[in-house]
Scaffold this motif. Structure first.
Motif, PDB file in Angstrom:
ATOM      1  N   CYS A   1      -4.566  -2.198  -3.754  1.00  0.00           N
ATOM      2  CA  CYS A   1      -4.469  -2.966  -5.001  1.00  0.00           C
ATOM      3  C   CYS A   1      -5.665  -2.685  -5.894  1.00  0.00           C
ATOM      4  O   CYS A   1      -5.533  -2.553  -7.111  1.00  0.00           O
TER       5      CYS A   1
ATOM      6  N   CYS B   1      -5.521  -4.552   0.272  1.00  0.00           N
ATOM      7  CA  CYS B   1      -6.508  -4.897  -0.755  1.00  0.00           C
ATOM      8  C   CYS B   1      -7.064  -3.638  -1.408  1.00  0.00           C
ATOM      9  O   CYS B   1      -7.189  -3.557  -2.630  1.00  0.00           O
TER      10      CYS B   1
ATOM     11  N   ALA C   1      -0.449   2.773  -3.067  1.00  0.00           N
ATOM     12  CA  ALA C   1       0.405   1.810  -3.750  1.00  0.00           C
ATOM     13  C   ALA C   1       1.872   2.117  -3.461  1.00  0.00           C
ATOM     14  O   ALA C   1       2.232   3.245  -3.154  1.00  0.00           O
TER      15      ALA C   1
ATOM     16  N   ARG D   1      -5.350   0.265  -7.837  1.00  0.00           N
ATOM     17  CA  ARG D   1      -4.174   0.236  -8.723  1.00  0.00           C
ATOM     18  C   ARG D   1      -3.155   1.290  -8.286  1.00  0.00           C
ATOM     19  O   ARG D   1      -2.727   1.289  -7.177  1.00  0.00           O
TER      20      ARG D   1
END
Lengths: 364, 306
Positions: free
Chosen positions: B283, B280, B291, B286
């Protein structure tokens, strides 16, 4: 008709409570039998024990019994398999896991002309019967053999999940052990899985590290016994004779003989005398459905004699298991002196008896 | 207390190594842009092949090697499907899992629950009898795993070819322009992940359980997928993640033998909850450092080459 009525009157002790006079189930057409397994039939454990029963059934009836494997414990998947069998004219269907309970019960309602059986299930009706064995009686005997085979007075047992049918095995094992060695220490570990052979081996190691020198498994994989054998400890198997995994250290295995239930029961379906038990079929070592496998090569005659003595006492009713005074490991009195744990409390057993070291998740 | 910690440290590698090996393979594959969900199936094939070789009486190390090769062989099927024929990575991965579990069920059926001696612990070898327990209880695959971890980290982040592999996973078009063979790189990465997953599977049967049974991987392949996300696709993160998952499980079982009153379900849930949390956070940030590779799971199609 009169014969049937008599049978009903004499057999069912709970007849007073049944609303309708039970009519025996009538099979339409030739018997066609199918067994459904949640995993592979030859899993070396639970399924395999039932599959031996299926083979005995084939031999006894001279019929081919169909087998479906790897049918997951999901209502839709199981129902699809049952629908297919019924469409093909099968009229006796045997499920083999608790997880089939709900879907099988619905199928039994949808197909009243088909006889349904489910091992360790929970539902019963006019054409469905669940069956299980009082495994704790055999585990009590295994406990006697374990305590007498232990040099250190420490024994261990690994099990799947903290549910009644598992907890009574652990408690049966511990009380059996305490009956011959009151100060024996029993360690219990849940793997929180029904099927993880790698972890079962590792848990066995954890019990050995804790000082236990007899390891019993309430699960299906041979790895727990193999780990004990490798460290020179003794081992007790479950479901089928697991002596191959620990040829030296094996004490015995708690084994099922499902043929003793399946063969006469399915024969009674075929000859028209079957009346599903209202509470499910639930018998102990007296019925022969559960018992001990032959003892290992290093078990003394003394141990064998003590086990035989207890076995005879349980079958005759002289020895009542889980009789009071019975305390839990947290010191609570669970059964008062002079009383015996009733069946409904057995199914919801959520404590360890005194003398067991382990973590029981808080009961709801 | 020291006893408990020592006992935990002794068994820690047994829980961690298979997860570490499998996730390390996934890092390679996914850094090259191939979303790889077939680990569970590859491990199953590796476990069965290793056990069959051991049962046939071959040297345990050879059995482990064969398990790794079997994993590579099945991963090649996945690699050809996704890289050459550009099949959907998720679907091809799931199909490969089904294939792996199916093959092992059919081929391995006669060999279920047959114990064998397997890979010895160091203390059981001729020269290791006097080792302290902490070391003696381990087997030769532990140092190998440490070496592999160092090698993969060094290769991916300290060499030119590792940089090229990561470039393929981030921006295949750009990598293509500078002359990197996308398909060959991705196939190589998938094969490497197959070797490592096969090795992890063989560890379970030949080094840990010393017996083969159907379904013995028991979800460890999926845990590896979670660990890679937790790790942010970095080798050292994988070490941390595998250690967390393996260590928590080892601790949970040890604590039970003490009879302590603690919530075992909550404890067992913790690593998964942490993975979710890390995902989470990644994400939310970004294109943060947690990532995944930008082109992960996307089939690369060059205009003039099919």
């Amino acid at each position: 008709m009169t014969k049937r009525f008599l049978l009903a009157a004499t057999l069912s002790a709970s007849a007073v409570f049944t609303v309708q006079a039970a009519d025996a189930f009538e099979l339409k057409g030739e018997p066609k039998i199918a067994f459904i397994y949640a995993a592979t039939a030859r899993d070396g454990g639970w399924n395999e024990a039932i599959d031996y029963g299926r083979e005995a059934l084939e031999a006894e009836l001279g019929l081919d019994v169909a087998v479906a494997e790897n049918i997951p414990e999901e209502a839709t998947r199981l129902r699809a398999a049952i629908d297919l069998y019924v469409k093909r004219g099968y009229n006796i269907i045997v499920g083999t896991t608790y997880g089939y309970s709900e879907a099988m019960s619905e199928a039994a309602e949808a197909y009243p002309d088909v006889a349904f059986f489910n091992a360790s299930g929970v539902h019963n009706s006019d054409n469905m019967e669940s069956f299980y064995a009082r495994t704790y009686e055999a585990w009590y005997l295994a406990g006697i053999a374990a305590a007498e085979s232990s040099k250190e007075g420490k024994i261990g047992i690994l099990a799947g999940f903290p549910v009644g049918v598992v907890n009574w095995d652990i408690n049966g094992f511990a009380t059996g052990a305490q009956s011959v060695k009151p100060d024996v220490e029993t360690f219990a570990i849940y793997t929180n899985s029904w099927w993880d052979p790698v972890k079962e081996g590792q848990v066995s190691e954890a019990l050995l590290d804790q000082g236990a020198d007899v390891i019993a498994t309430d699960l299906s994989a041979a790895s727990a016994l193999k780990a004990a054998e490798d460290r020179g400890a003794r081992a007790i198997g479950y479901q089928i004779d697991m002596s191959a995994a620990a040829p030296e250290g094996i004490v015995t295995s708690v084994v099922f003989h499902w043929d003793k239930y399946l063969v006469p029961r399915i024969k009674s379906v075929i000859d028209g005398s079957w009346e599903p038990s209202e509470w499910g079929w639930f018998e102990g070592i007296g019925s022969g459905v559960v018992g001990l496998a032959p003892f290992g090569p290093n078990v003394s005659d003394e141990v064998k004699a003590d086990v035989e003595k207890a076995k005879a006492a349980i079958i005759s009713g002289d020895l009542k298991l889980f009789a009071g005074p019975l305390k839990s490991s947290t010191g609570e009195t669970k059964v008062a002196a002079g009383e015996v744990l009733p069946d409904e409390d057995l199914w919801s057993m959520d404590f360890f008896v005194e003398g067991i070291t382990g973590t029981m998740p808080a009961s709801q | 207390m020291t006893d408990l910690v020592l006992a935990w440290l002794t068994v820690f590698p047994g829980y961690t190594v298979p997860l570490l090996l499998a996730s390390l393979g996934l890092v390679i594959s996914e850094r090259a842009g191939v979303l790889n969900l077939c680990t569970e199936g590859l491990m199953a094939v590796g476990a069965m092949t290793g056990a069959l070789m051991a049962l046939a009486g071959y040297d345990p190390l050879l059995a482990v090697a064969c398990g790794a090769l079997a994993g590579a062989a099945l991963s090649l099927v996945f690699g050809v499907a996704t890289v050459v024929f550009r099949a959907d990575h998720t679907l091809a991965g799931l199909a490969t899992v089904a294939l792996g579990l199916g093959i092992t069920g059919v081929v391995g059926r006669p060999y279920v629950q047959k114990p064998f001696d397997g890979l010895p612990r160091l203390s059981d070898t001729v020269w290791g009898a006097d080792l302290p327990r902490l070391v003696g209880q381990q087997n030769i695959l532990l140092p190998l795993t440490v070496l592999l971890l160092l090698a993969v980290w060094g290769w991916l982040f300290r060499t030119h070819s590792g940089l090229r592999l990561r470039a393929v996973g981030e921006d295949p078009a750009a990598a293509d322009v500078v002359g990197i063979d996308i398909q060959l790189t991705q196939l190589g990465a998938v094969l490497a992940s197959g070797v490592l997953a096969g090795l992890a599977g063989a560890y379970l049967s030949v080094a840990a359980a010393h017996v083969w049974v159907e379904g013995m991987v028991a979800g460890r392949g999926w845990v590896a997928v979670a660990i890679v996300i937790f790790a942010g696709w970095r080798p050292w993160g994988v070490l941390l993640g595998a250690g967390l998952f393996g260590g928590a499980e080892a601790a949970m079982l040890r604590l039970q033998t003490l009879g302590l009153d603690f919530p075992i379900y909550l404890g067992a849930m913790l690593p998964y909850a942490l993975t979710l949390l890390v995902f989470c956070i990644a994400c939310a940030r970004r294109r943060g450092e947690n990532a995944g590779p930008a082109a992960l799971g996307k089939a690369y199609l060059r205009q003039d080459k099919h």
